[in-house]
Enzyme design. Structure first.
Site, mmCIF file in Angstrom:
data_model
loop_
_atom_site.group_PDB
_atom_site.id
_atom_site.type_symbol
_atom_site.label_atom_id
_atom_site.label_comp_id
_atom_site.label_asym_id
_atom_site.label_seq_id
_atom_site.Cartn_x
_atom_site.Cartn_y
_atom_site.Cartn_z
ATOM 1 N N ASP A 70 -2.667 -10.320 -1.820
ATOM 2 C CA ASP A 70 -2.941 -9.160 -2.664
ATOM 3 C C ASP A 70 -3.682 -9.571 -3.933
ATOM 4 O OD1 ASP A 70 -1.483 -7.863 -0.759
ATOM 5 O OD2 ASP A 70 0.225 -7.409 -2.039
ATOM 6 N N GLY A 76 2.644 0.375 -0.479
ATOM 7 C CA GLY A 76 2.020 -0.692 0.288
ATOM 8 C C GLY A 76 0.542 -0.842 0.006
ATOM 9 N N LEU A 77 0.033 -0.190 -1.060
ATOM 10 C CA LEU A 77 -1.374 -0.333 -1.449
ATOM 11 C C LEU A 77 -1.498 -1.283 -2.638
ATOM 12 C CD1 LEU A 77 -2.659 3.351 -1.076
ATOM 13 C CD2 LEU A 77 -2.514 1.522 0.632
ATOM 14 N N GLU A 79 4.551 -12.784 -9.771
ATOM 15 C CA GLU A 79 5.276 -11.864 -8.884
ATOM 16 C C GLU A 79 6.415 -12.563 -8.150
ATOM 17 O OE1 GLU A 79 3.265 -8.761 -6.699
ATOM 18 O OE2 GLU A 79 1.381 -9.336 -7.662
#
Length: 414
Positions: free
Chosen positions: A169, A122-123, A158
């Site tokens: 992100d 989740g980073l 993505e």
């Protein structure tokens, strides 16, 4: 971030010469504003001092070969026949090549990647890969993609993998600056830097559960995308607002009655029923970039909308708290965010709840899950003198790892 010289040497050992380009792409920690970006509502992330280092050189054979210290099986993809790759991380490479199809189309590349960013945590390791690789390839081919264009193209790449990412992100990784958070708006698109005040440090801690983007987690993520679209469509109908294209909660969030009317939404509803009720095409609700969603499946509506609209308000309040130096107030908002993600959005887990609670008890102002949830990492905001205690408490709660992160610059040539 991995030392660039080590990556340069690894590239030379694999490909026989020094790379033309070295790029550093950081990970991302979202401080607040979770699951709001795909509804067109604001977020407040930072880029961090861990990430991916990408070395690349152009070749003349239209073959892109990507080696990595983290993955044993290299990607080897022809730009003349980009297809559906079998290895999950190869699909990200293929998506990037499809987005770059008009950039030096006859050229290939040799690439080596190394990372100190936890995968499936989740980073944002996947977006660091996408942004970093796209930056490195386009630079090596002499037509560098940068800034907002880089973020937009990486997000599109993505989505080809099947996750309906909202773009937070990629924007954070492409545009962040050291010692600042990045406030990102989507309707209309805008961003601004928010200074991190003195006396505020950040710790991230693993829950012990991977935050994968495939399988059941991808289905759960996409369900929430669809549920919020149903909510937006129904609220717009009730409020007499015409929505063009994909219905987004961001298009109705500023109407005063919206936060009240959300309690009148159904608990759950199927996309087809919502489309019939509003006399619209169901594809507006279920259409995803690279996935199929069953239009007859009932999904939560009221609870998802309640989280998203309240979370957007917390982003505004959190930005104001940072500007005012109200560190305790900022921490309270993080705690409220986690509670909403646990109760309404159902994307926290007992392990994430446990590590967040442990960090608060050890002296953090606040703590919450970061990223999409369903596992992965939590982030805590704490005074500098509490950092070690918070790390120790988090490690004791879940076994770690836990470490401090700094608000850092976005993607850059090294």
């Amino acid at each position: 971030m991995i030392d660039a010289s080590l990556v340069r040497d690894a590239f030379a050992a694999r490909f026989g010469a020094a790379p033309d380009v070295l790029v550093g792409a950081p990970g991302r920690v979202n401080l607040i504003g979770e699951h709001t970006d795909y509804s067109g509502l604001p977020v407040l992330p930072i880029a961090i001092d861990r990430g991916m280092t990408v070395a690349a050189s152009a070749t003349e054979d239209a073959i892109v070969t990507v080696a990595s210290r983290q993955f044993r099986k290299e990607a080897r993809i022809s730009r003349r026949a980009v297809g559906r790759e079998s290895e999950p991380w190869h699909r990200y490479v293929a998506g990037i090549l499809e987005e770059l199809e008009n950039v030096a189309p006859r050229r290939g590349a040799s690439v080596f990647i190394d990372s100190d960013l936890p995968a499936s945590g989740g980073l944002s390791s996947s977006s660091a890969l996408s942004v970093g690789l796209m930056s490195a390839l386009s630079s090596a081919w002499g037509d560098a993609v940068a800034g907002e264009a880089l973020a937009s193209a990486a997000a599109a790449a993505e989505r080809r993998v099947g996750v309906e990412t909202g773009g937070m992100d990629q924007m954070a990784i492409a545009l962040a600056q050291a010692n600042h958070a990045l406030r990102i708006d989507f309707l209309p698109p805008a961003y601004r830097l928010v200074p991190i005040p003195d006396g505020l440090s950040f710790v991230v801690a693993a829950s012990g559960e991977e935050a994968t983007k495939g399988g059941a987690a991808r289905e759960a993520y996409n369900e929430r995308v669809v549920g919020t679209r149903i909510a937006a469509l129904m609220l717009a109908d009730t409020l007499g607002v015409d929505l063009d294209g994909v219905p987004l909660l961001g298009a109705v969030a500023d109407i005063d009655a919206a936060s009240v009317m959300v309690e009148e939404l159904p608990g759950a509803m199927a996309p087809r029923a919502a489309a019939n009720a509003s006399e619209t095409n169901v594809d507006r609700i279920v259409s995803l970039s690279a996935a199929h969603f069953d239009s007859s499946k009932k999904v939560p509506v009221k609870a998802y909308a309640r989280h998203v609209l309240s979370e957007a308000e917390r982003v505004n309040a959190a930005e104001a708290a940072l500007v005012a130096g109200d560190l305790k107030g900022f921490g309270r908002l993080m705690n409220e965010s986690h509670d909403s993600l646990r109760q309404d959005y159902k994307c926290s887990t007992p392990a994430l709840d446990k590590v967040a609670a442990a960090m608060r008890k050890a002296g953090a102002f606040g703590a919450r899950l970061t990223g999409a949830g369903f596992g992965g990492y939590a982030v805590a905001a704490c005074p500098p003198e509490a950092v070690e205690r918070v790390i120790e408490a988090a490690t004791a709660a879940t076994g770690g790892p836990a470490f401090e992160v700094q608000a850092s610059d976005g993607v850059r040539l090294l």
